[in-house]
Design a protein around this motif. Structure first.
Motif, PDB file in Angstrom:
ATOM      1  N   ALA A 107       0.727  -1.233   0.075  1.00  0.00           N
ATOM      2  CA  ALA A 107      -0.037   0.157  -0.115  1.00  0.00           C
ATOM      3  C   ALA A 107       0.907   1.144   0.133  1.00  0.00           C
ATOM      4  O   ALA A 107       0.439   2.219  -0.295  1.00  0.00           O
ATOM      5  N   LYS A 108       2.051   1.085   0.159  1.00  0.00           N
ATOM      6  CA  LYS A 108       3.129   2.318   0.382  1.00  0.00           C
ATOM      7  C   LYS A 108       4.233   2.162  -0.565  1.00  0.00           C
ATOM      8  O   LYS A 108       4.914   3.133  -0.776  1.00  0.00           O
ATOM      9  N   PRO A 111       4.762  -1.695  -6.639  1.00  0.00           N
ATOM     10  CA  PRO A 111       4.981  -3.385  -6.949  1.00  0.00           C
ATOM     11  C   PRO A 111       6.473  -3.431  -7.605  1.00  0.00           C
ATOM     12  O   PRO A 111       6.992  -4.286  -7.490  1.00  0.00           O
ATOM     13  N   ASN A 112       6.580  -2.310  -8.515  1.00  0.00           N
ATOM     14  CA  ASN A 112       7.904  -2.527  -9.394  1.00  0.00           C
ATOM     15  C   ASN A 112       8.893  -2.283  -8.561  1.00  0.00           C
ATOM     16  O   ASN A 112       9.892  -2.678  -9.096  1.00  0.00           O
ATOM     17  N   GLU A 113       8.929  -1.671  -7.293  1.00  0.00           N
ATOM     18  CA  GLU A 113      10.165  -1.554  -6.694  1.00  0.00           C
ATOM     19  C   GLU A 113      10.421  -2.681  -5.612  1.00  0.00           C
ATOM     20  O   GLU A 113      11.378  -2.625  -4.959  1.00  0.00           O
ATOM     21  N   GLY A 131      13.693 -13.509   5.564  1.00  0.00           N
ATOM     22  CA  GLY A 131      12.153 -13.679   5.787  1.00  0.00           C
ATOM     23  C   GLY A 131      11.664 -12.350   5.223  1.00  0.00           C
ATOM     24  O   GLY A 131      11.878 -11.317   5.950  1.00  0.00           O
ATOM     25  N   VAL A 132      10.844 -12.435   4.132  1.00  0.00           N
ATOM     26  CA  VAL A 132      10.232 -11.060   3.593  1.00  0.00           C
ATOM     27  C   VAL A 132       8.631 -11.251   3.647  1.00  0.00           C
ATOM     28  O   VAL A 132       8.044 -12.263   3.381  1.00  0.00           O
ATOM     29  N   PHE A 133       7.952 -10.345   4.488  1.00  0.00           N
ATOM     30  CA  PHE A 133       6.532 -10.181   4.910  1.00  0.00           C
ATOM     31  C   PHE A 133       6.024  -9.298   3.754  1.00  0.00           C
ATOM     32  O   PHE A 133       6.437  -8.141   3.799  1.00  0.00           O
ATOM     33  N   ILE A 134       5.337  -9.593   2.689  1.00  0.00           N
ATOM     34  CA  ILE A 134       4.478  -8.725   1.787  1.00  0.00           C
ATOM     35  C   ILE A 134       3.139  -8.474   2.062  1.00  0.00           C
ATOM     36  O   ILE A 134       2.397  -9.426   2.144  1.00  0.00           O
ATOM     37  N   PHE A 140      -3.064  -4.161  -4.985  1.00  0.00           N
ATOM     38  CA  PHE A 140      -3.160  -3.849  -6.574  1.00  0.00           C
ATOM     39  C   PHE A 140      -3.907  -5.050  -7.232  1.00  0.00           C
ATOM     40  O   PHE A 140      -4.121  -5.126  -8.476  1.00  0.00           O
ATOM     41  N   LEU A 141      -4.228  -6.000  -6.525  1.00  0.00           N
ATOM     42  CA  LEU A 141      -5.099  -7.250  -7.041  1.00  0.00           C
ATOM     43  C   LEU A 141      -6.282  -6.975  -7.523  1.00  0.00           C
ATOM     44  O   LEU A 141      -6.952  -7.480  -8.214  1.00  0.00           O
TER      45      LEU A 141
END
Length: 568
Positions: A107-108, A111-113, A131-134, A140-141
């Motif tokens: 939200a901040k 997505p390209n970054e 560990g990556v939390f998205i 964007f969906l």
């Protein structure tokens, strides 16, 4: 001794100064509906449905461990169920000496970054598991090209995972996603594999209505306790202790009233925290006001409440539909003799105008039978909001006045009766009414902003649908507030549409206008907003939520604009 006081005493003995600061921030996160970044055990005594959440965390950590801290995982649940909060507790409970965790909020960030950010994290933490939390992948969906964006994002994440595995390192990805979005998302295919085969469901976070009812005592006690323990004022704490039974009884009543609708856990906690804060602030004052008289009590409590809620009104949906940003402020009417009137200052900004509107608000009950006073203020300022507590007692002249376009009426029927009585029942009715005032005041502000907007937007063919949308929305808002019967509503529609068409140089026959009214009637009848009773249409006012008004106005304006443009 009440269960609340026992709980307060037990926890207060264990709380350090450092914990108190955390509790303040924890309550602030409840008020604002935002997740709180902490370890689970740091606030464990105050976490709702603690054992259930603890069990889910253990299972999730075990799954990550068994899979070697690699792979793709999803935390699924309804909107506002606590998915992000669960993910934060999960990440804060891994061994930080072994695992570096990162949070990416879609939200901040564009997505390209995302991929650039993940590569930067990997470079800076070469010795640790990543560990990556998205979070907020739904953001964007919901867009039209979500298929392309989701495909691109997950393909890039799979590429990164392969590169990491190739150099004998470990990386895992966790997303939070709404249940409704997961159905679409999981069916996407990448290299012949569905995302449901790539992503393992780490946990499902959802609470049934039955579950929420069963934990009523647990949640109300903990919200009251966190508010109590996070207060610095000894006087406030003493007030809560002395009235613990009333506070708890009120919260339980309010809690059950919220469960009558399909409310999200997040909204439930926001509402509970907000009304508790307001109730505690006015707890002793209600007793004092009882000696001063009910009118003074209600006016003072209402003025204080309005001052608070005007800071927090969110008009995001209004800006999306009408391209208008609204800012509000309450001012004392220092230049007027009457102390029972305050002024609402509205600053509205749109592509068409920047406008400040001043609206007098009548708070006192004493003048409500004197329509001439309101009429005079209306003549001077063009707009008036009236809080009306006694609907049965109003005069005929006042009744006619509040149906005029310049006056917006907010009905308060039950709460004046109870405002001065310090009891769970009285407090519940008072605060429940405040919740409705929040909605009605927002409608009143929007109504007056749209009235000004409709006068300023150029009345031409290019802006036809926008003007009709604004006018229909305004009329529906007014119909909800001002005792309009359906025939009044139709007459107002005819007047507004006729005036609008006259301004763009078009005149329609009575027969054609009658057809337009039939179109509106069919839409309202199909949506169960009006009902035919004894050969007369009546409004089903309880069906007119703000969102319903927006959707109806869009549908009606689209249909009317299409038919009018066809003539042009």
């Amino acid at each position: 001794m009440s269960s609340l006081i026992t709980f307060l005493e037990e926890t207060e003995r264990k709380i350090s100064d450092r914990d108190l600061e955390k509790l303040k921030n924890f309550f602030h996160s409840w008020l604002n509906g935002i997740p709180f970044n902490s370890r689970f055990d740091e606030l464990e005594p105050f976490i709702f449905m603690r054992e259930k959440i603890k069990s889910k965390l253990k299972r999730a950590l075990k799954t990550l461990e068994i899979n070697g801290w690699s792979g793709f995982y999803a935390i699924i649940g309804n909107s506002g169920s606590g998915k992000t909060q669960f993910a934060l507790w999960l990440l804060n409970n891994v061994d930080k000496n072994e695992v570096y965790t990162s949070i990416i909020d879609l939200a901040k960030i564009n997505p390209n970054e995302v991929i650039l950010e993940i590569k930067r994290i990997i470079r800076k933490n070469k010795e640790k598991i990543i560990g990556v939390f998205i979070d907020n992948i739904d953001s964007f969906l919901v867009e039209q090209d979500y298929l392309r964006k989701a495909h691109q994002l997950i393909t890039n994440l799979l590429t990164i995972e392969k590169q990491i595995i190739d150099i004998s390192r470990h990386i895992f990805f966790i997303i939070t996603i709404n249940q409704s979005t997961w159905i679409r998302f999981s069916n996407l295919e990448i290299s012949g594999k569905k995302l449901s085969d790539i992503f393992q469901i780490l946990s499902r976070i959802s609470f049934s209505l039955h579950e929420l009812k069963s934990v009523k005592s647990d949640i109300t006690k903990k919200i009251a306790a966190v508010y109590y323990l996070s207060r610095e004022s000894k006087a406030v704490k003493e007030k809560i202790r002395n009235n613990a039974k009333i506070v708890l009884s009120f919260l339980k009543k309010f809690y059950l009233s919220q469960l009558k609708s399909e409310i999200r856990l997040r909204d439930l906690v926001i509402n509970m925290s907000s009304v508790l804060k307001t109730f505690i602030e006015h707890l002793d004052e209600s007793m004092i006001y009882a000696q001063k008289g009910i009118n003074t009590a209600c006016k003072t409590i209402l003025e204080s409440y309005l001052t608070n809620i005007l800071k927090d009104i969110d008009y995001g949906r209004v800006n999306e539909i009408f391209n208008i940003s609204i800012f509000t402020n309450l001012k004392k009417a220092e230049f007027m003799e009457r102390s029972d009137i305050i002024f609402l200052e509205i600053k509205a900004i749109s592509s068409f105008y920047k406008e400040i509107i001043y609206i007098p608000i009548f708070l006192s009950t004493e003048i409500l039978r004197k329509a001439d006073i309101i009429a005079e203020v209306r003549r001077n300022y063009g707009n008036v909001i009236v809080f009306l507590p006694y609907i049965r007692d109003i005069s005929e002249s006042l009744f006619d006045l509040i149906k005029t376009p310049e006056v917006f009426c907010i009905k308060l029927a039950p709460w004046f009766k109870y405002a001065c009585y310090l009891s769970p029942e009285g407090a519940f009715i008072l605060l429940d009414s405040f919740t409705r005032i929040n909605v009605d005041l927002r409608r009143a502000i929007l109504y007056f902003v749209l009235r000004v907007s409709s006068k300023i937007i150029p009345h031409d063919k290019e802006n036809l649908e926008s003007i009709i949308l604004i006018k229909i929305t305004s009329i529906l808002l007014k119909a909800y507030s001002s005792f309009y019967n359906y025939s009044d509503f139709e007459k107002l529609i005819v007047t507004e549409i006729t005036d609008l068409l006259s301004n763009i140089g078009l005149s329609l026959s009575k027969e054609y206008i009658s057809r337009l009214i039939d179109v509106i009637r069919n839409i309202l009848e199909t949506r169960n907003i009006i009902e035919l009773v004894n050969n007369q249409y009546i409004f089903q006012i309880d069906k007119l939520s703000t969102e319903t008004i927006f959707e109806l106005a869009k549908t009606i304006s689209r249909e009317l604009a299409f038919r009018i443009k066809f003539l042009l």
